[in-house]
Design an enzyme around this catalytic site. Structure first.
Site, PDB file in Angstrom:
ATOM      1  N   SER A  62       0.849  -1.140  -0.004  1.00 56.85           N
ATOM      2  CA  SER A  62      -0.074  -0.093   0.001  1.00 56.85           C
ATOM      3  C   SER A  62       1.064   1.295   0.034  1.00 56.85           C
ATOM      4  O   SER A  62       1.825   1.416   0.511  1.00 56.85           O
ATOM      5  CB  SER A  62      -0.870  -0.006   1.435  1.00 56.85           C
ATOM      6  OG  SER A  62      -1.674  -1.247   1.252  1.00 56.85           O
TER       7      SER A  62
HETATM    8  N1  SAM Z   1      -0.662  -4.350   3.864  1.00 57.31           N
HETATM    9  C1  SAM Z   1      -0.199  -4.967   2.863  1.00 57.31           C
HETATM   10  C2  SAM Z   1       1.457  -4.547   2.708  1.00 57.31           C
HETATM   11  O1  SAM Z   1       1.663  -3.697   3.529  1.00 57.31           O
HETATM   12  O2  SAM Z   1       2.135  -5.029   1.977  1.00 57.31           O
HETATM   13  C3  SAM Z   1      -0.547  -4.668   1.747  1.00 57.31           C
HETATM   14  C4  SAM Z   1      -1.696  -5.396   1.279  1.00 57.31           C
HETATM   15  S1  SAM Z   1      -2.414  -5.495  -0.315  1.00 57.31           S
HETATM   16  C5  SAM Z   1      -3.046  -3.992  -0.477  1.00 57.31           C
HETATM   17  C6  SAM Z   1      -3.767  -6.513   0.130  1.00 57.31           C
HETATM   18  C7  SAM Z   1      -3.355  -8.058   0.350  1.00 57.31           C
HETATM   19  O3  SAM Z   1      -4.669  -8.518   0.742  1.00 57.31           O
HETATM   20  C8  SAM Z   1      -3.014  -8.820  -0.747  1.00 57.31           C
HETATM   21  O4  SAM Z   1      -1.679  -9.467  -0.556  1.00 57.31           O
HETATM   22  C9  SAM Z   1      -4.031  -9.975  -0.923  1.00 57.31           C
HETATM   23  O5  SAM Z   1      -3.463 -11.221  -1.251  1.00 57.31           O
HETATM   24  C10 SAM Z   1      -4.753  -9.837   0.629  1.00 57.31           C
HETATM   25  N2  SAM Z   1      -6.029 -10.520   0.558  1.00 57.31           N
HETATM   26  C11 SAM Z   1      -6.926 -10.433  -0.441  1.00 57.31           C
HETATM   27  N3  SAM Z   1      -8.062 -11.084   0.359  1.00 57.31           N
HETATM   28  C12 SAM Z   1      -7.543 -11.592   1.489  1.00 57.31           C
HETATM   29  C13 SAM Z   1      -8.203 -12.445   2.434  1.00 57.31           C
HETATM   30  N4  SAM Z   1      -9.375 -12.740   2.448  1.00 57.31           N
HETATM   31  N5  SAM Z   1      -7.422 -12.715   3.824  1.00 57.31           N
HETATM   32  C14 SAM Z   1      -6.057 -12.220   3.623  1.00 57.31           C
HETATM   33  N6  SAM Z   1      -5.582 -11.706   2.836  1.00 57.31           N
HETATM   34  C15 SAM Z   1      -6.264 -11.229   1.800  1.00 57.31           C
END
Ligand code: SAM
Length: 655
Positions: A62
């Site tokens: 992000s």
């Molecule tokens: N906070 C993260 C970072 O600092 O890198 C960025 C997160 S990214 C925008 C969103 C993440 O949510 C992705 O890696 C995706 O695979 C994960 N995601 C999507 N659905 C999810 C779920 N149901 N449970 C856990 N992770 C999930």
């Protein structure tokens, strides 16, 4: 390195502080965590840009300012325990680790969860734990949390997440369509059932994909996902030795026939469960027939042992043909010994017998008929010798008979074996006076020889025809047993799921025109027949790679995504009973009606081609009245080879 440090300081000042984030601990955290170590090498030079960046598994890290905005809105205290959903690279979790006591972060993509976990270890952030899983369910086992930060955009705020907040706890979460502008929401739990929500502005996140968010197709997931319905309906199973295990199956005891399946021929838990259920049905509910997917003559020697009947002279040790481990294993041995003890303590009438429904031991059956007639009617015995002599050259290789019959275009031995059975049945009243059990045994063997003759012949006409002949034979043998034991008799069948799960509800019946014992029992006995299927997710199994190959202990691959097994696994309950009878768990049964893959492992297991060799489409609630689940299972322990015939001190298995 110096460049990164300076760039990081610039990022904190210009992108975060200048936009109004003033919390000193938040700014210090961004100063401390090296963002360049959370992105793939080829994007490191952009690590301090004012934007999200691509990371592995097609996901993003992000934008730093958005992380800061969410953390400030979360009003964090040093003593907080925080859940992050969507750990991605682990960057936001690492920032959190500098601010609060404990961070639990969950990531759906296994690759990302692994990488993020490694980063925490190498950077020494000891108060962060990264888990792989569906974070849209939260992490109830680790909660409640003072704050939950969701780093991907959901379809709605899941109730299940709100329930994992402490009273006073804060949830920050983007909500809105994938690939559109979304709203960042803040929800505060103000009481047990009270929440306050506010909107913090527009954001853009990748979608949250899970049971309480979007599905893979970008539509809202089913509000009652199947694994949750299974979890709610699952009745956990106690230990096999706990009487409560068998008692859970009392509900099926008013049936005339209870059919117990198995998802492989080499899994200990399936045998132990069937033994525990059978003991209960025999002891408490008057079941007196245990009929198994084994050859009649082999099972007959076990029956002699358990019912204290005399063994036949010169009788061979049972179950010497491939696949020996299917019956010659420690679990079957323990059950057989229990049957013996049970029968020893009751009168002849209450004893439970052990019978084989299958037709593969042609040679054994021929010998048994001749031996019987030698005792009761020596003249008929010499006629039998002559008639069965036709098949004798093929006793060890009955497929050879089928080949010969096909090549020559006629069934040379059909007439004699049919005639033999007919005469044995005609002389029933004459013979039965000698010993009813011995007569039943001989008649069953003569029927087996007749059906086996046909079975080996039709084997060359097509798989469905021979399968149907075999299952019809098994069904008829079961019916003959019930009839012979009288109107009060009740039977338990042990056979593979493919034999006992109603074939009309699977590819077997729908595509291949195959029927099975389960289907025939349902047609004949209706609700008086109960079909109970068994399943597993992973573990080990005793199986061979090819017919007649040695047994190996093989690893069972985790079940395929979307299969009934995977749904059962995702319920999170390790061992359970699901009651699928009409009127029970209706919502679940409805949800299970969508056809799915189901795994069938027999005596052969080929993990490399598992999807094609071992999975077929099925409709579980139409196939079975109940589903018994063991998430992780172990291979059976085979018994050593038989001792010499006549060593009956250690009968029945020569141990
Ligand atoms: N906070 C993260 C970072 O600092 O890198 C960025 C997160 S990214 C925008 C969103 C993440 O949510 C992705 O890696 C995706 O695979 C994960 N995601 C999507 N659905 C999810 C779920 N149901 N449970 C856990 N992770 C999930």
């Amino acid at each position: 390195m110096a460049d990164f440090l300076a760039a990081r300081e610039r990022m904190v000042e210009r992108q975060i502080a200048a936009r109004g984030i003033s919390g000193g601990r938040i700014l210090d955290a961004f100063r401390a965590v090296p963002r360049e170590q959370f992105v793939p090498e080829h994007v490191q030079e952009f690590a301090y840009e004012d934007s999200p960046l691509p990371i592995e598994a097609d996901q993003t890290i992000s934008q730093p300012y958005i992380v800061a905005l969410m953390l400030e809105a979360a009003e964090l205290e040093g003593s907080d325990k925080v859940l992050e959903v969507g750990a991605g690279s682990g960057y936001a979790a690492a920032i959190l680790s500098q601010i609060v006591d404990e961070v639990i972060a969950i990531e759906r993509q296994p690759e990302l969860a692994q990488l993020a976990g490694n980063r925490m270890a190498s950077l020494g952030y000891e108060n962060v734990s990264i888990y792989e899983g569906d974070g849209s369910r939260g992490f109830p086992e680790k909660g409640p949390f003072e704050a939950i930060i969701v780093s991907a955009s959901g379809s709605h705020v899941p109730e299940i997440l709100l329930q994992q907040l402490t009273v006073g706890g804060r949830l920050l979460m983007p909500v809105g369509e994938p690939h559109e502008v979304q709203k960042l929401l803040k929800v505060v739990r103000t009481g047990d059932d009270e929440y306050e929500q506010e909107e913090l502005g527009a954001v853009r996140f990748v979608p949250l994909i899970g049971a309480h968010a979007w599905n893979e197709q970008g539509r809202p997931s089913d509000p009652c996902p199947l694994p949750d319905l299974i979890r709610d309906a699952a009745e956990p199973l106690p230990d096999f030795d706990d009487p409560a295990f068998g008692a859970l199956f009392d509900r099926f005891a008013d049936a005339r026939v209870v059919l117990l399946g198995e998802a492989s021929h080499g899994t200990s838990e399936f045998y132990r469960a069937r033994a525990a259920i059978s003991k209960r049905l025999i002891e408490e509910h008057g079941f007196n027939i245990v009929a198994v997917e084994a050859d009649w003559p082999d099972a007959a020697s076990i029956d002699r042992y358990v019912r204290g009947r005399q063994g036949r002279e010169g009788e061979e040790a049972p179950f010497q043909r491939f696949p020996t481990w299917m019956w010659r294993n420690t679990d079957v041995d323990a059950f057989v010994r229990w049957m013996k003890r049970h029968n020893d303590a009751c009168g002849q009438e209450e004893m439970a017998g052990f019978y084989g429904l299958d037709l593969y031991n042609l040679g054994g059956s021929i010998r048994a008929v001749i031996d019987y007639l030698d005792d009761v009617d020596p003249e008929a015995a010499s006629v039998a010798r002559e008639r069965y002599g036709c098949l004798q050259p093929y006793a060890k290789n009955p497929q050879g008979y089928g080949r010969m019959a096909m090549t020559r275009g006629f069934a040379q031995c059909e007439q004699p074996v049919v005639q033999m059975l007919r005469e044995l049945l005609q002389k029933r009243y004459e013979y039965v006076g000698e010993d009813g059990d011995e007569y039943l045994d001989a008649a069953a063997n003569a029927r087996l020889v007749k059906n086996a003759e046909a079975y080996y012949r039709v084997m060359y006409h097509g798989a469905a025809e021979s399968w149907n002949l075999r299952d019809t034979h098994m069904f008829e043998t079961l019916c003959q047993l019930l009839e012979a034991k009288g109107p009060e008799s009740k039977a338990i069948v042990w056979a593979h799921n493919s034999h006992i799960g109603n074939a009309a509800a699977t590819e077997m019946g729908q595509i291949r025109d195959e029927l099975n014992i389960g289907q025939l029992c349902k047609d004949r006995f209706k609700h008086e027949a109960r079909l109970i299927g068994f399943g597993t997710h992973t573990g080990t199994v005793a199986a061979a790679t090819d017919w007649d190959d040695p047994m190996e202990v093989k690893k069972v691959r985790p079940s395929l995504a979307g299969s009934y097994e995977r749904m059962s696994h995702d319920s999170g309950v390790e061992r359970f009973l699901l009651d699928l009878r009409e009127g029970q768990n209706e919502q679940l049964s409805q949800a299970l009606l969508e056809p799915r893959l189901e795994r069938f492992i027999g005596v052969i297991y080929r993990p490399m081609t598992e999807r094609w060799s071992h999975y077929a489409q099925a409709v579980l609630p139409q196939q079975f009245d109940a589903w018994v689940w063991f998430d992780e299972t172990k291979a059976v322990t085979p018994l050593p080879g038989p001792q010499l015939p006549g060593e009956d001190e250690t009968y029945p298995f020569g141990l």
